[in-house]
Design an enzyme around this catalytic site. Sequence first.
Site, mmCIF file in Angstrom:
data_model
loop_
_atom_site.group_PDB
_atom_site.id
_atom_site.type_symbol
_atom_site.label_atom_id
_atom_site.label_comp_id
_atom_site.label_asym_id
_atom_site.label_seq_id
_atom_site.Cartn_x
_atom_site.Cartn_y
_atom_site.Cartn_z
ATOM 1 N N GLU A 99 0.832 -1.212 0.000
ATOM 2 C CA GLU A 99 0.000 0.000 0.000
ATOM 3 C C GLU A 99 0.862 1.256 0.000
ATOM 4 O O GLU A 99 0.532 2.247 -0.670
ATOM 5 C CB GLU A 99 -0.936 -0.003 1.216
ATOM 6 C CG GLU A 99 -1.919 -1.155 1.248
ATOM 7 C CD GLU A 99 -2.769 -1.248 -0.011
ATOM 8 O OE1 GLU A 99 -3.147 -0.194 -0.548
ATOM 9 O OE2 GLU A 99 -3.029 -2.362 -0.467
ATOM 10 N N GLU A 129 -0.865 -2.727 -9.644
ATOM 11 C CA GLU A 129 -0.637 -3.799 -8.675
ATOM 12 C C GLU A 129 0.743 -4.422 -8.823
ATOM 13 O O GLU A 129 1.435 -4.672 -7.838
ATOM 14 C CB GLU A 129 -1.725 -4.874 -8.805
ATOM 15 C CG GLU A 129 -3.076 -4.431 -8.315
ATOM 16 C CD GLU A 129 -3.015 -3.959 -6.869
ATOM 17 O OE1 GLU A 129 -2.572 -4.720 -5.991
ATOM 18 O OE2 GLU A 129 -3.399 -2.809 -6.624
ATOM 19 N N ASP A 167 3.709 -4.398 -6.195
ATOM 20 C CA ASP A 167 4.362 -5.637 -5.743
ATOM 21 C C ASP A 167 5.878 -5.475 -5.762
ATOM 22 O O ASP A 167 6.571 -5.783 -4.797
ATOM 23 C CB ASP A 167 3.974 -6.809 -6.651
ATOM 24 C CG ASP A 167 2.532 -7.250 -6.482
ATOM 25 O OD1 ASP A 167 1.941 -6.921 -5.442
ATOM 26 O OD2 ASP A 167 2.018 -7.918 -7.396
#
Length: 475
Positions: free
Chosen positions: A126, A190, A194
Amino acid sequence: MKKIRSLALVFLLSFPTHALELPDLGEVSRVTLSESNEDRVGREIMRQIRDSTEYLDDPVLTEYLNALGDRLAAASPEPGRQFELFPVRDASINAFALPGGYIGVHTGLIAAARNESELAGVLAHEIAHVTQKHIARIVDAQKSSGLASLVGLAIAILAARSSPEAAQAAIVTTQALSIQNQLDFTREHEREADRTGLQILSSAGFAPQGMGTFFERLQAQGRVYENNAPAYLRTHPLTFERIADIQNRLSSLPYRQFSDSPEFPLLRARVQAAAGEARDAIHEFETRVREQPSAAAWYGLSQARLRAGEMDLAGIALETAIGLSPPLPLFDLARAELALARGQAAEAVKLSSAALDKNSAYRPLAYLHVKALLRDQKARLALDFINQRQRIWTSDATLFALKAQAHQALGQAAESYLAQAEAYALVDRTGAAIDQLQMAQRQGKADFYTLSIIDARMRELRQRQQEETRKEQKP
């Protein structure tokens, strides 16, 4: 749709789609959303979150999450950036990033993490969304600039993911452009989060494998439960390509063993003990202390019994937990909390005072000490303690709210309203702060110095309110 999902989880930065190769998303300096605008949007969303029933005002969890967040942020691409982590009362496994560096953490995520590296892995992911300017890129794609339109766009994006019917209403209301294109635009975030999150996790000293094991376990749960998959899979979809990419990156990193902090299993037990019915929690932790009598299991049992009003049994469980653990300020706090729950305010003052001599920087203890002093009818001592702490914690809204209570107990109404106004101002409730100052002015019983402060703050806050209104209306 619950209020916090329609107004809080508005900038979850991942959407169902297929994985592609990670593209060049561009220099972060090329986005149009300035940091000041991003911060303003975040503060507005946080104001609404704090007013929701799912916002969890637990100083213990908040202190722990922010200590963990600070450690990760220091290892991020923007080590000087400020983050604010806060717990959300929600049993689903999820977390989300908001504009301005706010990160919400569901209690269900804390309960589900098997070790601290797993929890840290999600938080690092996040934080990466924020440092990689994903929020700014989303807004840049829509060419939105006004505060109201940014918040409205955020709500529309969430609605498109949650309910097609709600999405149509949100799109019409906010005139949001092509929501489906918005979802497609964010599909690569995303994988970038990661990659950056793994770097943050490793640099912060955690076991980077934690991110991989947690995501793999969630993916397995998703296959088992299909339509009832964990919330994290719905908001952060895990494709086989993403998992493979994470595994490939992990293979290039050295394996690292990481010992959880002594606080982590206790905080996990605290969350689990607060979930569901108190009797069910007691039964669960009674089973745990029989099968594996750890400090966390006994602490969880103590918390569950405290919820049920079983003070004596809670005390026995707490002392057993303390005997199985190294000294921690959390246990000192628990002893004082139990004394206060028993109506022993003087004992709570004594316990919290002694604990603060050893752990003066632990805010939950400071808050509890003030509450105990007020319960023990020692408002003057409480006020003196608050004033001393405010030299260090200058912008602590909780301390200002407690200060308002202390002034009220001393019969100082104008000072009480002033302190409450400052508490509201710190959490961006400008209108409520002005109302408090107006009530302070009507009292007219304070000294000249206090009345001058009230008048000056009234002018400042009204100017802030006008500025906020002007920026919200700006196209």
